[in-house]
Design a protein around this motif. Structure first.
Motif, PDB file in Angstrom:
ATOM      1  N   ASP A 464       0.844  -1.191   0.000  1.00  0.00           N
ATOM      2  CA  ASP A 464       0.000   0.000   0.000  1.00  0.00           C
ATOM      3  C   ASP A 464       0.882   1.244   0.000  1.00  0.00           C
ATOM      4  OD1 ASP A 464      -1.896   1.948   0.240  1.00  0.00           O
ATOM      5  OD2 ASP A 464      -2.797   1.180   2.080  1.00  0.00           O
ATOM      6  N   ILE A 465       0.704   2.088  -1.008  1.00  0.00           N
ATOM      7  CA  ILE A 465       1.514   3.292  -1.137  1.00  0.00           C
ATOM      8  C   ILE A 465       1.311   4.236   0.039  1.00  0.00           C
ATOM      9  CG2 ILE A 465      -0.274   4.398  -2.539  1.00  0.00           C
ATOM     10  CD1 ILE A 465       3.505   5.008  -2.707  1.00  0.00           C
ATOM     11  N   HIS A 466       0.112   4.208   0.648  1.00  0.00           N
ATOM     12  CA  HIS A 466      -0.158   5.109   1.771  1.00  0.00           C
ATOM     13  C   HIS A 466       0.712   4.797   2.981  1.00  0.00           C
ATOM     14  CE1 HIS A 466      -3.929   5.229  -0.637  1.00  0.00           C
ATOM     15  NE2 HIS A 466      -3.785   6.517  -0.429  1.00  0.00           N
ATOM     16  N   LEU A 467       1.218   3.557   3.071  1.00  0.00           N
ATOM     17  CA  LEU A 467       2.099   3.205   4.176  1.00  0.00           C
ATOM     18  C   LEU A 467       3.516   3.708   3.958  1.00  0.00           C
ATOM     19  CD1 LEU A 467       0.963  -0.497   4.743  1.00  0.00           C
ATOM     20  CD2 LEU A 467       0.208   1.544   5.977  1.00  0.00           C
ATOM     21  N   LEU A 468       3.818   4.105   2.734  1.00  0.00           N
ATOM     22  CA  LEU A 468       5.182   4.490   2.395  1.00  0.00           C
ATOM     23  C   LEU A 468       5.345   5.985   2.198  1.00  0.00           C
ATOM     24  CD1 LEU A 468       5.934   1.569  -0.051  1.00  0.00           C
ATOM     25  CD2 LEU A 468       6.725   1.823   2.287  1.00  0.00           C
ATOM     26  N   ILE A 469       4.263   6.672   1.878  1.00  0.00           N
ATOM     27  CA  ILE A 469       4.324   8.129   1.756  1.00  0.00           C
ATOM     28  C   ILE A 469       3.306   8.681   2.741  1.00  0.00           C
ATOM     29  CG2 ILE A 469       4.005  10.107   0.246  1.00  0.00           C
ATOM     30  CD1 ILE A 469       4.898   8.466  -2.067  1.00  0.00           C
ATOM     31  N   GLN A 470       3.793   9.069   3.893  1.00  0.00           N
ATOM     32  CA  GLN A 470       2.918   9.450   4.993  1.00  0.00           C
ATOM     33  C   GLN A 470       2.716  10.958   5.003  1.00  0.00           C
ATOM     34  OE1 GLN A 470       4.143   7.796   8.676  1.00  0.00           O
ATOM     35  NE2 GLN A 470       2.682   8.943   9.889  1.00  0.00           N
ATOM     36  N   ARG A 471       1.451  11.360   5.089  1.00  0.00           N
ATOM     37  CA  ARG A 471       1.138  12.783   5.149  1.00  0.00           C
ATOM     38  C   ARG A 471       1.165  13.260   6.600  1.00  0.00           C
ATOM     39  NH1 ARG A 471      -4.239  14.028   2.043  1.00  0.00           N
ATOM     40  NH2 ARG A 471      -5.061  12.641   3.631  1.00  0.00           N
ATOM     41  N   ASP A 472       1.355  14.563   6.776  1.00  0.00           N
ATOM     42  CA  ASP A 472       1.346  15.146   8.105  1.00  0.00           C
ATOM     43  C   ASP A 472      -0.004  14.884   8.765  1.00  0.00           C
ATOM     44  OD1 ASP A 472       0.619  17.740   9.849  1.00  0.00           O
ATOM     45  OD2 ASP A 472       2.786  17.391   9.910  1.00  0.00           O
ATOM     46  N   ALA A 473       0.014  14.289   9.967  1.00  0.00           N
ATOM     47  CA  ALA A 473      -1.223  13.870  10.634  1.00  0.00           C
ATOM     48  C   ALA A 473      -2.121  15.061  10.961  1.00  0.00           C
ATOM     49  CB  ALA A 473      -0.887  13.094  11.907  1.00  0.00           C
ATOM     50  N   SER A 474      -1.531  16.166  11.401  1.00  0.00           N
ATOM     51  CA  SER A 474      -2.327  17.344  11.739  1.00  0.00           C
ATOM     52  C   SER A 474      -3.017  17.919  10.510  1.00  0.00           C
ATOM     53  CB  SER A 474      -1.426  18.410  12.382  1.00  0.00           C
ATOM     54  OG  SER A 474      -2.131  19.617  12.578  1.00  0.00           O
ATOM     55  N   LEU A 475      -2.281  17.992   9.393  1.00  0.00           N
ATOM     56  CA  LEU A 475      -2.886  18.511   8.162  1.00  0.00           C
ATOM     57  C   LEU A 475      -3.965  17.580   7.639  1.00  0.00           C
ATOM     58  CD1 LEU A 475       0.271  19.865   6.289  1.00  0.00           C
ATOM     59  CD2 LEU A 475      -1.530  21.202   7.391  1.00  0.00           C
ATOM     60  N   ALA A 476      -3.747  16.264   7.758  1.00  0.00           N
ATOM     61  CA  ALA A 476      -4.765  15.307   7.312  1.00  0.00           C
ATOM     62  C   ALA A 476      -6.050  15.462   8.121  1.00  0.00           C
ATOM     63  CB  ALA A 476      -4.224  13.886   7.428  1.00  0.00           C
ATOM     64  N   ALA A 477      -5.916  15.692   9.437  1.00  0.00           N
ATOM     65  CA  ALA A 477      -7.099  15.887  10.272  1.00  0.00           C
ATOM     66  C   ALA A 477      -7.830  17.164   9.883  1.00  0.00           C
ATOM     67  CB  ALA A 477      -6.689  15.936  11.744  1.00  0.00           C
ATOM     68  N   GLN A 478      -7.087  18.220   9.598  1.00  0.00           N
ATOM     69  CA  GLN A 478      -7.727  19.472   9.177  1.00  0.00           C
ATOM     70  C   GLN A 478      -8.408  19.318   7.822  1.00  0.00           C
ATOM     71  OE1 GLN A 478      -5.502  23.266  10.077  1.00  0.00           O
ATOM     72  NE2 GLN A 478      -3.862  21.847  10.644  1.00  0.00           N
ATOM     73  N   GLU A 479      -7.787  18.565   6.932  1.00  0.00           N
ATOM     74  CA  GLU A 479      -8.415  18.322   5.630  1.00  0.00           C
ATOM     75  C   GLU A 479      -9.733  17.576   5.797  1.00  0.00           C
ATOM     76  OE1 GLU A 479      -7.606  16.006   1.399  1.00  0.00           O
ATOM     77  OE2 GLU A 479      -5.960  16.282   2.815  1.00  0.00           O
ATOM     78  N   ASP A 480      -9.762  16.597   6.701  1.00  0.00           N
ATOM     79  CA  ASP A 480     -11.001  15.866   6.958  1.00  0.00           C
ATOM     80  C   ASP A 480     -12.082  16.801   7.497  1.00  0.00           C
ATOM     81  OD1 ASP A 480      -9.820  13.540   6.105  1.00  0.00           O
ATOM     82  OD2 ASP A 480      -9.283  12.862   8.123  1.00  0.00           O
ATOM     83  N   THR A 481     -11.680  17.734   8.348  1.00  0.00           N
ATOM     84  CA  THR A 481     -12.638  18.706   8.894  1.00  0.00           C
ATOM     85  C   THR A 481     -13.226  19.563   7.784  1.00  0.00           C
ATOM     86  OG1 THR A 481     -11.425  18.801  10.992  1.00  0.00           O
ATOM     87  CG2 THR A 481     -12.908  20.635  10.501  1.00  0.00           C
ATOM     88  N   VAL A 482     -12.362  20.029   6.871  1.00  0.00           N
ATOM     89  CA  VAL A 482     -12.837  20.851   5.760  1.00  0.00           C
ATOM     90  C   VAL A 482     -13.774  20.054   4.867  1.00  0.00           C
ATOM     91  CG1 VAL A 482     -12.130  22.126   3.704  1.00  0.00           C
ATOM     92  CG2 VAL A 482     -10.797  22.338   5.809  1.00  0.00           C
ATOM     93  N   ARG A 483     -13.393  18.824   4.534  1.00  0.00           N
ATOM     94  CA  ARG A 483     -14.226  18.005   3.647  1.00  0.00           C
ATOM     95  C   ARG A 483     -15.573  17.682   4.287  1.00  0.00           C
ATOM     96  NH1 ARG A 483     -11.834  16.134  -0.794  1.00  0.00           N
ATOM     97  NH2 ARG A 483      -9.578  16.314  -0.991  1.00  0.00           N
ATOM     98  N   GLU A 484     -15.580  17.437   5.592  1.00  0.00           N
ATOM     99  CA  GLU A 484     -16.840  17.149   6.274  1.00  0.00           C
ATOM    100  C   GLU A 484     -17.768  18.351   6.234  1.00  0.00           C
ATOM    101  OE1 GLU A 484     -18.483  15.921  10.733  1.00  0.00           O
ATOM    102  OE2 GLU A 484     -16.336  16.082  10.337  1.00  0.00           O
ATOM    103  N   ALA A 485     -17.201  19.539   6.424  1.00  0.00           N
ATOM    104  CA  ALA A 485     -18.024  20.746   6.405  1.00  0.00           C
ATOM    105  C   ALA A 485     -18.522  21.066   5.004  1.00  0.00           C
ATOM    106  CB  ALA A 485     -17.227  21.929   6.954  1.00  0.00           C
ATOM    107  N   VAL A 486     -17.661  20.890   4.021  1.00  0.00           N
ATOM    108  CA  VAL A 486     -18.020  21.232   2.652  1.00  0.00           C
ATOM    109  C   VAL A 486     -18.903  20.152   2.032  1.00  0.00           C
ATOM    110  CG1 VAL A 486     -17.087  21.680   0.346  1.00  0.00           C
ATOM    111  CG2 VAL A 486     -15.969  22.641   2.356  1.00  0.00           C
ATOM    112  N   GLY A 487     -18.651  18.892   2.412  1.00  0.00           N
ATOM    113  CA  GLY A 487     -19.465  17.805   1.877  1.00  0.00           C
ATOM    114  C   GLY A 487     -18.861  17.143   0.663  1.00  0.00           C
ATOM    115  N   VAL A 488     -17.516  17.130   0.582  1.00  0.00           N
ATOM    116  CA  VAL A 488     -16.823  16.491  -0.537  1.00  0.00           C
ATOM    117  C   VAL A 488     -15.979  15.367   0.026  1.00  0.00           C
ATOM    118  CG1 VAL A 488     -15.160  16.817  -2.406  1.00  0.00           C
ATOM    119  CG2 VAL A 488     -16.767  18.640  -1.828  1.00  0.00           C
ATOM    120  N   ASP A 489     -16.020  14.203  -0.609  1.00  0.00           N
ATOM    121  CA  ASP A 489     -15.219  13.092  -0.101  1.00  0.00           C
ATOM    122  C   ASP A 489     -13.799  13.189  -0.631  1.00  0.00           C
ATOM    123  OD1 ASP A 489     -15.201  12.240  -2.694  1.00  0.00           O
ATOM    124  OD2 ASP A 489     -16.410  10.452  -2.373  1.00  0.00           O
ATOM    125  N   ASN A 490     -12.972  12.252  -0.180  1.00  0.00           N
ATOM    126  CA  ASN A 490     -11.541  12.310  -0.490  1.00  0.00           C
ATOM    127  C   ASN A 490     -11.130  11.247  -1.509  1.00  0.00           C
ATOM    128  OD1 ASN A 490      -8.960  13.318  -0.265  1.00  0.00           O
ATOM    129  ND2 ASN A 490      -8.415  12.013   1.463  1.00  0.00           N
TER     130      ASN A 490
END
Length: 819
Positions: A464-490
């Motif tokens: 799994d490529i996601h296990l090898l290229i790890q995104r910043d956890a704080s930014l990923a959480a903020q992105e999830d917050t934005v997507r939840e509010a806007v209503g767009v999936d990832n």
């Protein structure tokens, strides 16, 4: 000073000058590159290979990435509705004033929605919503009265409405209502894009602020400007509205986080490696001069490797930068071997003779290391190609500097030699070889095999490529917050639709849309999609809709006119509408839609002209578009793949899954490469030491690879491509230690205690560097580092297996081809 000494002195100064010029040129080039636009590549996608068989799919990936890469989305949230809106306005004003962004949109500019309907108005008789198309296909003429009455007496509609005189039956208005223009979670309030949510603590109001970057998200200058602007704006915001929170998402934040993390790791790994290696070398050699010369050789290797990589590739990946810091431990190995010969010679030191003595060992070691790195060049991962290039230039330069520069700098005999240390090392080597060598070697091999087999049987893999290229956890959480509010999936999956003409692409996109609509209500349904065919129907669809109206509505002009007049339309209004149908324009085209300013947020759906995918019809132009589904999950993805396969010119692109599949394929292939490389190394060593000697010298690194795999199996750590590629380097680097020992045995004048000291010191410096790499936050480098450290540790412990039996006496006059 006699003539030979003068010639020697002149030669030494010439060599020093040549290396000084090389170092200055490399350093100046690197300084020039870093003085301008940063050459660091912080785009994670650039680390990945082209995985799609169709290059148009790769173009689609790049197009979507660039379309989203220059956008920055901020979400201002508060439980106080007024505070959220006021804070969003303040944040937008602060960011706009900073100059870090090309544009900032908090309050929506005045926009007349009639601009959208105005584009489609001339083509309204060829635009029918699916429900209207079905109704007209089954309707009788008498139902026109009902449709007209419903249109006239229905309440006023918001959004994309049309004038009654232009659209008396509401067909265009309903077609416009199906355009995928906005996300349902957002509403326009007070000229702001607002999302209202409710949680366990009450209601929340979130306001969207969208900013466009003034430069590339992957440029260091842009990242720093955005970081500074946001820090100042958020600081002012906290003072005015302490109850407000700000979430952010955008490529610039991920790129900045990756760059900062890599710079921290370069500093930590580099400083720790330098400090550790300095302590190790000082504890053994007790000579600041030798320490300085060792670092000169290493620094030359790294600066030349950096210059060559920048010259060849233009950009420097973050992985390469961090890996380069860990190369210190390997590059210093060559100078360590030279210093061991230097100290062992004592008062009889001859710099050129010392270089000749160490050259065979360093040459074989360099060949095995280059073989390990060269295999990385064959893997189609840009970052791995860079790492291979960096390492090959670095260790080759270090090798050359040891053979030509150090003899010119280290001309005087050593004042003292650590004889007691060398004597202790000789006793340790003798005992260790006695425990491993001779007939016991078979017992050791059998025990290692027995211990390793259960571990091998427990081996697993995870690509799994996601296990090898790890995104910043704080930014990923903020992105999830934005997507939840806007209503767009990832979801990152999308369809690429190709055709020989624009019309063919639109027709195929419509067929795909019909298939996606048919999934609604089933377990495989998606949450909508965006397609260029929703904005621009094919000419065939427009013609069919117009023909349907001609049959069902405009067949009797007089009766239709009477119906309109009876409903209260004036004569001139009815006549103008009927005349509009009688004088049809040419069909709506993609170019006409692209020319409309409001189409800008959706232009990435149209890829335009692309090359032909048919090798037999090269250079023939074609066209392509993108269809982006929402709500793609592992559950419905197989249905989408099957759907794409059933339509000509349609393919589902999943970049992450494609890279993961490629990782898996190359992981399997790398096992064969590793076996082939082991055979090549064994052949190389057999040419040098004879059949039995070559096999004996290969055994330590062979066991190192096997034990490393067994440890991963026992630990339950899934293997990935980077583990296997690291084993290639275990082969290339780990083989050096047995080579150094065997070459020491081949020199009658060599002190095996000094040789073993050099081998242990070389291994210690390499383990220190790669051990630090194993602590990297980058998963790919962590896999590299842990595998290398484990394999090299085993390789150096088993290195005495490669020594000839005659070495037990402390010396060996082994001939070049002797076993």
């Amino acid at each position: 000073m006699d003539m030979p000494q003068q010639r020697t002195a002149k030669h030494a100064w010439g060599v020093r000058a040549a290396w000084l010029v090389l170092a200055l040129l490399a350093a100046l080039y690197c300084g020039w590159r870093f003085a301008g636009a940063s050459p660091l590549e912080t785009n994670l996608l650039a680390l990945l290979p082209a995985t799609e068989a169709d290059p148009v799919a790769e173009k689609a990936v790049d197009t979507l990435a660039s379309a989203l890469g220059d956008r920055t989305v901020l979400l201002v949230t508060s439980r106080d509705d007024a505070h959220a809106k006021a804070a969003a306005k303040q944040l937008g004003a602060s960011l706009q004033k900073s100059g870090a962004f090309a544009s900032v949109t908090a309050e929506l500019p005045p926009f007349d929605l009639s601009q959208i309907s105005a584009l489609y108005l001339p083509y309204r008789f060829g635009l029918l919503a699916p429900a209207d198309r079905t109704a007209l296909a089954t309707a009788r003429a008498t139902t026109l009265h009902d449709m007209l009455a419903q249109r006239i007496y229905s309440p006023l509609q918001g959004g994309l409405s049309t004038q009654l005189a232009d659209d008396p039956f509401g067909w265009l208005e309903r077609w416009l209502g199906n355009l995928p223009l906005a996300t349902s979670n957002l509403e326009v309030e007070d000229n702001l894009l607002v999302s209202h949510r409710h949680d366990a603590h009450g209601d929340m109001t979130s306001v969207l602020v969208i900013a466009t970057l003034s430069g590339s998200a992957y440029e260091t200058k842009t990242q720093r400007a955005v970081h500074a602007a946001l820090a100042d704006a958020e600081s002012a915001l906290r003072q005015t509205f302490p109850d407000v929170s700000v979430a952010r998402t955008g490529a610039v934040f991920y790129a900045e986080a990756a760059r900062s993390a890599s710079e921290r790791e370069v500093h930590v790994i580099g400083i720790a490696s330098l400090a550790g290696i300095a302590l190790l070398m000082m504890s053994v050699f007790r000579s600041p001069r030798l320490l300085l010369l060792g670092f000169v050789s290493t620094a030359l290797g790294i600066v030349c490797a950096l210059a060559a990589t920048l010259l060849i590739f233009g950009k420097l990946h973050l992985l390469t930068l961090v890996f380069g810091a860990s190369l210190i431990g390997e590059a210093v190995d060559y100078s360590i071997q030279y210093f061991v010969v230097y100290l062992g010679a004592g008062r009889d030191w001859d710099a050129r003779l010392g270089a000749r003595r160490v050259r065979p060992a360093l040459g074989v070691a360099l060949a095995t290391s280059l073989l390990g790195y060269a295999i990385l060049m064959w893997v189609p991962f840009p970052a791995l190609k860079q790492i291979a290039c960096f390492a090959m230039v670095g260790i080759t330069t270090a090798f050359a500097s040891v053979l030509w520069l150090l003899p010119a700098l280290l001309t005087r005999a050593p004042k003292h030699s650590p004889r007691r240390l060398f004597a202790g090392a000789a006793r340790l080597l003798a005992r260790w070889q006695h425990a491993l060598g001779g007939k016991r070697a078979w017992l050791v091999a059998a025990l290692l095999l027995i211990a390793s087999v259960p571990g091998w049987l427990r081996l697993s893999s995870d690509d799994d490529i996601h296990l090898l290229i790890q995104r910043d956890a704080s930014l990923a959480a903020q992105e999830d917050t934005v997507r939840e509010a806007v209503g767009v999936d990832n979801s990152a999956q999308f369809f690429v639709v190709r055709g020989a003409t624009q019309e063919a692409v639109l027709q195929r996109a419509e067929a795909l849309g019909a298939k996606l609509d048919a999934l609604n209500g089933s377990a495989d349904s998606v949450g909508g999609y965006q397609s260029v065919a929703q904005f621009v129907p094919s000419a065939q669809r427009q013609s069919e809709d117009r023909a349907l109206l001609a049959r069902q509505v405009f067949g009797d002009f007089a009766a239709l006119r009477a119906t309109l007049l009876q409903a209260g339309f004036k004569d001139e209004v009815a006549d103008a509408w009927l005349a509009g149908f009688a004088q049809p324009p040419a069909p709506l085209t993609v170019e006409r839609w692209l020319a409309a300013p409001w189409s800008q947020p959706y232009r990435h759906l149209w890829l335009g002209a692309v090359g032909s995918n048919d090798k037999n019809r090269a250079r023939q132009p074609g066209y392509a578009a993108v269809v982006i589904p929402q709500g793609v999950t592992p559950r419905n993805e197989p249905a989408l793949i099957a759907l794409a396969r059933g339509l000509p010119g349609v393919v589902l692109v999943d970049k992450a899954a494609s890279v993961s599949r490629l990782f898996g394929a190359y992981r399997v292939d790398s096992g064969w490469w590793l076996g082939g490389a082991l055979v090549l190394v064994c052949v190389l060593l057999m040419l040098r030491y004879g059949a039995r000697g070559g096999i004996a010298t290969t055994l330590p690194v062979l066991f190192a690879v096997g034990v490393a795999l067994a440890v991963f199996g026992y630990a339950g750590v899934p293997l990935n491509l980077f583990n296997w590629l690291a084993l290639m380097l275990v082969l290339g680097v780990g083989a050096n230690y047995a080579v150094f020992l065997r070459e020491g045995c081949a020199r009658a004048e060599a002190d095996l205690g000094a040789v073993w000291t050099g081998v242990l010191l070389s291994a210690a410096t390499t383990l220190l560097s790669f051990g630090m790499l194993g602590m990297s936050a980058m998963p790919a480098l962590k896999s590299f580092g842990t595998t290398l450290a484990l394999g090299i540790a085993v390789a150096v412990l088993l290195a005495p297996l490669g020594m000839p039996s005659a070495a037990r006496s402390g010396k060996s006059s082994e001939p070049r081809r002797a076993a």
